[in-house]
Design a protein around this motif. Structure first.
Motif, PDB file in Angstrom:
ATOM      1  N   LYS A  86      10.743  18.242  -1.443  1.00  8.55           N
ATOM      2  CA  LYS A  86       9.646  17.409  -0.965  1.00  8.55           C
ATOM      3  C   LYS A  86       9.307  16.352  -2.018  1.00  8.55           C
ATOM      4  CE  LYS A  86       7.466  20.995   1.892  1.00  8.55           C
ATOM      5  NZ  LYS A  86       6.248  21.789   2.127  1.00  8.55           N
ATOM      6  N   GLN A  87       8.943  15.161  -1.545  1.00 12.09           N
ATOM      7  CA  GLN A  87       8.618  14.076  -2.478  1.00 12.09           C
ATOM      8  C   GLN A  87       7.421  14.431  -3.345  1.00 12.09           C
ATOM      9  OE1 GLN A  87       8.926  10.103  -0.941  1.00 12.09           O
ATOM     10  NE2 GLN A  87       7.290   9.340  -2.237  1.00 12.09           N
ATOM     11  N   GLN A  88       6.481  15.174  -2.810  1.00  9.37           N
ATOM     12  CA  GLN A  88       5.317  15.547  -3.598  1.00  9.37           C
ATOM     13  C   GLN A  88       5.702  16.501  -4.730  1.00  9.37           C
ATOM     14  OE1 GLN A  88       2.403  14.160  -3.479  1.00  9.37           O
ATOM     15  NE2 GLN A  88       1.861  15.380  -5.257  1.00  9.37           N
ATOM     16  N   GLU A  89       6.768  17.319  -4.520  1.00  8.45           N
ATOM     17  CA  GLU A  89       7.229  18.196  -5.590  1.00  8.45           C
ATOM     18  C   GLU A  89       7.850  17.383  -6.713  1.00  8.45           C
ATOM     19  OE1 GLU A  89       9.711  21.356  -4.205  1.00  8.45           O
ATOM     20  OE2 GLU A  89       8.408  21.859  -2.524  1.00  8.45           O
ATOM     21  N   VAL A  90       8.467  16.271  -6.378  1.00 12.87           N
ATOM     22  CA  VAL A  90       8.991  15.384  -7.419  1.00 12.87           C
ATOM     23  C   VAL A  90       7.846  14.844  -8.267  1.00 12.87           C
ATOM     24  CG1 VAL A  90      10.291  13.267  -7.852  1.00 12.87           C
ATOM     25  CG2 VAL A  90      10.956  14.765  -5.963  1.00 12.87           C
ATOM     26  N   VAL A  91       6.747  14.465  -7.609  1.00  6.96           N
ATOM     27  CA  VAL A  91       5.573  13.977  -8.337  1.00  6.96           C
ATOM     28  C   VAL A  91       5.071  15.029  -9.312  1.00  6.96           C
ATOM     29  CG1 VAL A  91       3.193  13.190  -8.096  1.00  6.96           C
ATOM     30  CG2 VAL A  91       4.912  12.433  -6.454  1.00  6.96           C
ATOM     31  N   LEU A 137       0.841  -1.196   0.000  1.00  5.18           N
ATOM     32  CA  LEU A 137       0.000   0.000   0.000  1.00  5.18           C
ATOM     33  C   LEU A 137       0.873   1.243   0.000  1.00  5.18           C
ATOM     34  CD1 LEU A 137      -2.475  -1.137   2.824  1.00  5.18           C
ATOM     35  CD2 LEU A 137      -2.760  -1.452   0.366  1.00  5.18           C
ATOM     36  N   ILE A 138       0.438   2.278  -0.721  1.00  2.00           N
ATOM     37  CA  ILE A 138       1.127   3.564  -0.784  1.00  2.00           C
ATOM     38  C   ILE A 138       0.176   4.640  -0.279  1.00  2.00           C
ATOM     39  CG2 ILE A 138       2.293   5.252  -2.246  1.00  2.00           C
ATOM     40  CD1 ILE A 138       3.816   2.670  -1.976  1.00  2.00           C
ATOM     41  N   GLU A 146       6.683  17.886 -10.408  1.00  2.00           N
ATOM     42  CA  GLU A 146       7.683  18.378 -11.354  1.00  2.00           C
ATOM     43  C   GLU A 146       7.931  17.387 -12.488  1.00  2.00           C
ATOM     44  OE1 GLU A 146      10.307  21.296 -12.757  1.00  2.00           O
ATOM     45  OE2 GLU A 146       8.909  21.366 -11.039  1.00  2.00           O
ATOM     46  N   LEU A 147       8.006  16.102 -12.178  1.00  3.00           N
ATOM     47  CA  LEU A 147       8.310  15.084 -13.180  1.00  3.00           C
ATOM     48  C   LEU A 147       7.063  14.455 -13.770  1.00  3.00           C
ATOM     49  CD1 LEU A 147      11.328  13.294 -11.444  1.00  3.00           C
ATOM     50  CD2 LEU A 147      11.341  15.242 -13.019  1.00  3.00           C
ATOM     51  N   ASP A 148       5.878  14.882 -13.285  1.00  9.48           N
ATOM     52  CA  ASP A 148       4.607  14.372 -13.801  1.00  9.48           C
ATOM     53  C   ASP A 148       4.549  12.845 -13.697  1.00  9.48           C
ATOM     54  OD1 ASP A 148       2.071  14.549 -14.830  1.00  9.48           O
ATOM     55  OD2 ASP A 148       2.717  14.520 -16.920  1.00  9.48           O
ATOM     56  N   TRP A 149       4.913  12.338 -12.517  1.00  2.00           N
ATOM     57  CA  TRP A 149       4.861  10.909 -12.244  1.00  2.00           C
ATOM     58  C   TRP A 149       3.693  10.605 -11.318  1.00  2.00           C
ATOM     59  CZ3 TRP A 149      10.704   9.783 -10.796  1.00  2.00           C
ATOM     60  CH2 TRP A 149      11.478   9.824 -11.975  1.00  2.00           C
ATOM     61  N   THR A 150       3.344   9.306 -11.244  1.00  2.84           N
ATOM     62  CA  THR A 150       2.371   8.871 -10.242  1.00  2.84           C
ATOM     63  C   THR A 150       3.073   8.739  -8.896  1.00  2.84           C
ATOM     64  OG1 THR A 150       2.785   6.522 -10.633  1.00  2.84           O
ATOM     65  CG2 THR A 150       1.094   7.581 -11.986  1.00  2.84           C
ATOM     66  N   GLU A 151       2.301   8.753  -7.839  1.00  3.45           N
ATOM     67  CA  GLU A 151       2.888   8.610  -6.504  1.00  3.45           C
ATOM     68  C   GLU A 151       3.544   7.249  -6.335  1.00  3.45           C
ATOM     69  OE1 GLU A 151      -0.134   9.360  -3.716  1.00  3.45           O
ATOM     70  OE2 GLU A 151      -0.546  11.390  -4.408  1.00  3.45           O
ATOM     71  N   ALA A 152       2.947   6.206  -6.920  1.00  2.00           N
ATOM     72  CA  ALA A 152       3.522   4.866  -6.791  1.00  2.00           C
ATOM     73  C   ALA A 152       4.877   4.795  -7.487  1.00  2.00           C
ATOM     74  CB  ALA A 152       2.565   3.832  -7.377  1.00  2.00           C
ATOM     75  N   LYS A 153       4.980   5.378  -8.697  1.00  2.00           N
ATOM     76  CA  LYS A 153       6.257   5.352  -9.410  1.00  2.00           C
ATOM     77  C   LYS A 153       7.312   6.150  -8.654  1.00  2.00           C
ATOM     78  CE  LYS A 153       8.419   6.613 -13.813  1.00  2.00           C
ATOM     79  NZ  LYS A 153       8.197   7.124 -15.177  1.00  2.00           N
ATOM     80  N   THR A 154       6.919   7.322  -8.155  1.00  2.00           N
ATOM     81  CA  THR A 154       7.860   8.146  -7.403  1.00  2.00           C
ATOM     82  C   THR A 154       8.365   7.411  -6.167  1.00  2.00           C
ATOM     83  OG1 THR A 154       6.697  10.124  -8.154  1.00  2.00           O
ATOM     84  CG2 THR A 154       8.173  10.370  -6.266  1.00  2.00           C
ATOM     85  N   SER A 155       7.456   6.774  -5.436  1.00  3.98           N
ATOM     86  CA  SER A 155       7.849   6.040  -4.227  1.00  3.98           C
ATOM     87  C   SER A 155       8.804   4.906  -4.558  1.00  3.98           C
ATOM     88  CB  SER A 155       6.607   5.500  -3.525  1.00  3.98           C
ATOM     89  OG  SER A 155       6.944   4.740  -2.389  1.00  3.98           O
ATOM     90  N   GLN A 156       8.577   4.226  -5.691  1.00  7.97           N
ATOM     91  CA  GLN A 156       9.440   3.113  -6.077  1.00  7.97           C
ATOM     92  C   GLN A 156      10.842   3.605  -6.426  1.00  7.97           C
ATOM     93  OE1 GLN A 156       8.033   0.954  -9.476  1.00  7.97           O
ATOM     94  NE2 GLN A 156       9.183  -0.885  -8.952  1.00  7.97           N
ATOM     95  N   VAL A 157      10.934   4.707  -7.192  1.00  6.69           N
ATOM     96  CA  VAL A 157      12.239   5.250  -7.570  1.00  6.69           C
ATOM     97  C   VAL A 157      12.990   5.755  -6.334  1.00  6.69           C
ATOM     98  CG1 VAL A 157      13.412   7.048  -8.894  1.00  6.69           C
ATOM     99  CG2 VAL A 157      11.469   5.829  -9.898  1.00  6.69           C
ATOM    100  N   VAL A 158      12.276   6.462  -5.444  1.00  2.83           N
ATOM    101  CA  VAL A 158      12.902   6.993  -4.235  1.00  2.83           C
ATOM    102  C   VAL A 158      13.392   5.862  -3.331  1.00  2.83           C
ATOM    103  CG1 VAL A 158      12.461   8.290  -2.121  1.00  2.83           C
ATOM    104  CG2 VAL A 158      11.646   9.167  -4.312  1.00  2.83           C
ATOM    105  N   SER A 159      12.617   4.785  -3.242  1.00  4.25           N
ATOM    106  CA  SER A 159      13.033   3.652  -2.406  1.00  4.25           C
ATOM    107  C   SER A 159      14.337   3.053  -2.924  1.00  4.25           C
ATOM    108  CB  SER A 159      11.936   2.586  -2.381  1.00  4.25           C
ATOM    109  OG  SER A 159      10.766   3.084  -1.764  1.00  4.25           O
ATOM    110  N   GLY A 160      14.468   2.955  -4.270  1.00  5.70           N
ATOM    111  CA  GLY A 160      15.705   2.439  -4.836  1.00  5.70           C
ATOM    112  C   GLY A 160      16.896   3.344  -4.556  1.00  5.70           C
ATOM    113  N   LEU A 161      16.707   4.667  -4.685  1.00  3.50           N
ATOM    114  CA  LEU A 161      17.785   5.606  -4.388  1.00  3.50           C
ATOM    115  C   LEU A 161      18.173   5.554  -2.910  1.00  3.50           C
ATOM    116  CD1 LEU A 161      16.578   8.678  -6.496  1.00  3.50           C
ATOM    117  CD2 LEU A 161      18.611   7.293  -6.934  1.00  3.50           C
ATOM    118  N   ARG A 162      17.157   5.396  -2.058  1.00  2.00           N
ATOM    119  CA  ARG A 162      17.421   5.347  -0.611  1.00  2.00           C
ATOM    120  C   ARG A 162      18.192   4.086  -0.248  1.00  2.00           C
ATOM    121  NH1 ARG A 162      14.305   3.735   4.064  1.00  2.00           N
ATOM    122  NH2 ARG A 162      14.769   5.069   5.838  1.00  2.00           N
ATOM    123  N   GLU A 163      17.830   2.942  -0.856  1.00  4.73           N
ATOM    124  CA  GLU A 163      18.535   1.699  -0.562  1.00  4.73           C
ATOM    125  C   GLU A 163      19.977   1.765  -1.037  1.00  4.73           C
ATOM    126  OE1 GLU A 163      16.282  -1.371  -2.340  1.00  4.73           O
ATOM    127  OE2 GLU A 163      14.593  -1.206  -0.924  1.00  4.73           O
TER     128      GLU A 163
END
Length: 374
Positions: A323-328, A231-232, A330-347
């Motif tokens: 802010k993560q919402q600004e990434v959503v 869930l996101i 600015e890049l015109d992404w979905t929240e799920a895609k943004t969360s997935q990319v951010v999780s990879g960068l964080r790991e």
């Protein structure tokens, strides 16, 4: 020997023969009042089955419905509903009533048995997830319903701590049920908070609502990695502005006239500013041109960058924090895609993520490795 002596000898022989011949041990001869005899087989009497007086048990339930309610802190509430048909051809109403009376008189025995069963499941979940779990607040209630058919309900409720794995705005549930078998007469339905949306569900189910997923044991067989629910959290930035109270009808003609007048004044002002001859005795007040030394921002076009590089490039543009919402946005992404990319960068240690209030904030790692959270 005369005839009388011969008869006495015959009677004696008959009597002695009757005494010598044994009566079978497996039988007994009983004489009734009319002189007739009835043979009873002792072995048959010993093999007669005893009457079964146990009555209904929880295992006799016609259906078992398991509902799980997930919470943002990782805990969950379980509701296990055992359903028994009543008022059918088998006269089960009397059996159900006797079972209900026994449960209401001795609820502790049923609670103890149910708690032991689910504790075994939770122990398997601890071993599979390495999370410390605890079951508590077991209760039981009895009820009846008449639609769509007459049913008796025995409902157990309890709390399961650390049932889900929670990380920032992400909830993963189902791993605590590792090895759980969904029997043919059992259903499982999982509900999640309204502020979250399903990103991944395995196995998939055609019976999905706005905030839940449903599996039927007749058509579902979980593997070792199932069930799995990701869930996101929904963004609060998409909230629509609240509507104001309705006022009197707008005089549209007056509005159109006012807009036309403003447009005419703007045209006149523009003509007076840019079209009149400049006064030779007055220095020009026009703004100086932009610094010729400034060059447009260098870098490859966004379409040539990977998703991770686009996030890092945006962070550099914003001074290392966004802010993560600004990434959503600015890049015109979905929240799920943004969360997935951010999780990879964080790991990979390329960004740090922390929360300010209810918002996620991304930051480039500091040189000393300390958390950049304010």
């Amino acid at each position: 020997m005369d005839v009388r002596g011969l008869r006495a000898l015959v009677v004696l022989v008959v009597v002695v023969g009757c005494l010598v011949v044994p009566i079978p041990a497996a039988s007994a001869v009983v004489a009734d009042g009319g002189g007739e005899t009835e043979q009873l087989t002792l072995q048959e009497e010993e093999d007669e089955p005893e009457a079964d007086d146990e009555g209904l048990q929880l295992d006799d339930a016609d259906e078992i419905h398991i509902d799980i309610y997930l919470y943002e802190n990782g805990s969950a509430t379980f509701v296990v509903d055992y359903r028994f048909p009543i008022n059918d051809e088998n006269e089960s109403e009397e059996e159900w009533q006797a079972f209900r009376d026994d449960l209401e008189s001795n609820p502790g025995e049923y609670l103890e048995s149910e708690e032991e069963d689910w504790t075994d499941v939770a122990t398997d979940g601890e071993n599979a997830t390495d999370r410390e779990m605890n079951l508590s607040n077991f209760t039981v209630s009895v009820d009846e319903s008449s639609a769509p058919r007459d049913l008796g309900h025995v409902e157990f409720t309890f709390e399961w701590s650390s049932f889900s794995h929670v990380e920032l705005n992400r909830i993963e549930a189902g791993d605590a049920l590792s090895g759980f078998t969904l029997m043919g007469d059992t259903t499982l339905q999982v509900f999640w908070p309204e502020s979250y949306s399903a990103y991944d569900i395995d196995p998939d189910s055609d019976d999905r609502g706005e905030g839940s997923v449903f599996w039927d044991g007749d058509g579902t067989e979980f593997t070792d990695d199932q069930p799995r629910i990701v869930l996101i959290e929904n963004s609060e930035a998409t909230d629509e502005p609240t509507e104001t109270e309705e006022g009197p009808a707008m005089p549209w003609l007056a509005v159109v006239g006012a807009l036309a007048l403003l447009a005419a004044l703007a045209v006149v002002g523009w003509w007076l500013r840019y079209r009149r001859e400049p006064d030779p005795g007055v220095e020009s007040r026009s703004e100086p041109p932009a610094d010729a030394g400034e060059t447009p921002q260098e870098g490859p076009p966004p379409e040539l960058l990977s998703n991770e590089e686009r996030v890092l490039h945006l962070l550099e543009q914003r001074g290392g924090r966004v802010k993560q919402q600004e990434v959503v946005s600015e890049l015109d992404w979905t929240e799920a895609k943004t969360s997935q990319v951010v999780s990879g960068l964080r790991e990979n240690g390329e960004v740090e993520v922390f929360r300010i209030g209810r918002e996620n904030v991304l930051a480039l790692p500091t040189e000393d490795g300390e958390d950049s959270e304010e």
